[in-house]
Scaffold this active site. Sequence first.
Site, PDB file in Angstrom:
ATOM      1  N   LYS A  57      11.851   5.610  10.093  1.00 46.63           N
ATOM      2  CA  LYS A  57      11.175   6.779   8.974  1.00 46.63           C
ATOM      3  C   LYS A  57       9.780   7.632  10.455  1.00 46.63           C
ATOM      4  O   LYS A  57       9.647   8.975   9.868  1.00 46.63           O
ATOM      5  CB  LYS A  57       9.936   5.750   8.802  1.00 46.63           C
ATOM      6  CG  LYS A  57      10.318   4.751   7.917  1.00 46.63           C
ATOM      7  CD  LYS A  57       9.857   3.724   7.920  1.00 46.63           C
ATOM      8  CE  LYS A  57      10.071   2.500   6.219  1.00 46.63           C
ATOM      9  NZ  LYS A  57      10.224   1.227   6.198  1.00 46.63           N
ATOM     10  N   GLN A 101       4.224  -2.044   7.209  1.00 45.05           N
ATOM     11  CA  GLN A 101       5.293  -1.785   7.588  1.00 45.05           C
ATOM     12  C   GLN A 101       5.935  -3.753   7.510  1.00 45.05           C
ATOM     13  O   GLN A 101       5.270  -4.497   7.871  1.00 45.05           O
ATOM     14  CB  GLN A 101       6.510  -1.713   8.871  1.00 45.05           C
ATOM     15  CG  GLN A 101       8.331  -2.370   8.437  1.00 45.05           C
ATOM     16  CD  GLN A 101       8.614  -1.558   7.954  1.00 45.05           C
ATOM     17  OE1 GLN A 101       8.817   0.367   7.709  1.00 45.05           O
ATOM     18  NE2 GLN A 101       9.869  -2.150   7.428  1.00 45.05           N
ATOM     19  N   ASP A 124       3.372   3.904  -0.188  1.00 43.50           N
ATOM     20  CA  ASP A 124       4.210   2.501  -0.418  1.00 43.50           C
ATOM     21  C   ASP A 124       4.035   1.965  -2.190  1.00 43.50           C
ATOM     22  O   ASP A 124       5.323   1.499  -2.616  1.00 43.50           O
ATOM     23  CB  ASP A 124       4.131   1.453   0.542  1.00 43.50           C
ATOM     24  CG  ASP A 124       5.540   1.533   1.085  1.00 43.50           C
ATOM     25  OD1 ASP A 124       6.741   2.150   1.490  1.00 43.50           O
ATOM     26  OD2 ASP A 124       5.607   0.199   2.636  1.00 43.50           O
TER      27      ASP A 124
END
Length: 300
Positions: A57, A101, A124
């Site tokens: 990422k 994460q 997200d």
Amino acid sequence: MTPNKAKLIDGKHFSNQLIRSLIPDIKTILKIIGRPPTLAVILVGEDGASQVYVRNKVKQTEAAGMVSVEHRLSDQTDEETLLSLVETLNNDDDIDGILVQLPLPKHINEHSVIQAINPDKDVDGFHVINAGKLATGQKGLVPCTPLGCLLLLRDTLGDLSGLHAVIIGRSNIVGKPLGQLLLAENASVTIVHSKTKNIEKLTSQADILIAAVGRSEMVKSSWIKPGACVIDVGINRITAPEKGDGKYRLVGDVDFAEASTIAHFITPVPGGVGPMTIACLLRSTVVAAAMRKGVEISIK
Ligand code: NDP
């Protein structure tokens, strides 16, 4: 032997195109606010797969001309410390997106941490405010994997209106948001799960079949309508003795060899949905920066 018929949906190629298409918007944002869109990534603990995801990422964010700020915390970090870091990033005007994460170590409540993120920076798309906006058709930040599936479907099939989509899996991060996205495209959506009776009968009616289960090669050819478009979200590690001792390979939730004899289109694993997830994270970071700063961009 039945010849292979299905056309591959190349997620790697499409994700590269998607990332390239973000560059003009990234430049516009840089010009107007004096810095590129900026993503903060928090990784707690030493989970191997998470470290690989975060590395990818960060690498791809920077390769696209954006900034990423990494926060690596030990697996002993307590929830209060993590919440306080999230709060600091919420209040930092130079941060546009915050990604925590998952999974987090067991002693930390994932839900509390996700809900602590400012919804405007929730790249997200897991915050209840963003889930609610998606469910009610308002503009917000959308979970990356379902968005990646939708973009692949639109690119492959064009108009999805009137098609019957069956999604196997009802998680908050894939199945449910993807159902909402497809409804918004005027598809007819069926979601099946572990308690569904006679799954095969439902899946074999699908024009679009999406598997997001986490069970290696569960979807066989008899589950698939001839000519369907099959999107395999699953990522499963299975041992691969042919590669040597202790080696493994990745397979999806769909039995690719069987499915590709009956489907018209199919995503491979790896190289299908996976690369789209990261590309959509970059896209969401651009969208978050533009929304917060009131910059007009080409992404709608
Ligand atoms: P979850 O474990 O959260 O959800 C799995 C879903 O599958 C549940 O709804 C469950 O039903 C359903 N299910 C489980 N067993 C069966 C069965 N035998 N028959 C029918 N349904 C079943 O998984 P996620 O949604 O987080 O992930 C799904 C897969 O996608 C995983 O392999 C994951 O690694 C992968 N993934 C890939 C991403 C990518 O970037 N490509 C990103 C995110 C996930 P119930 O609700 O009844 O328990």
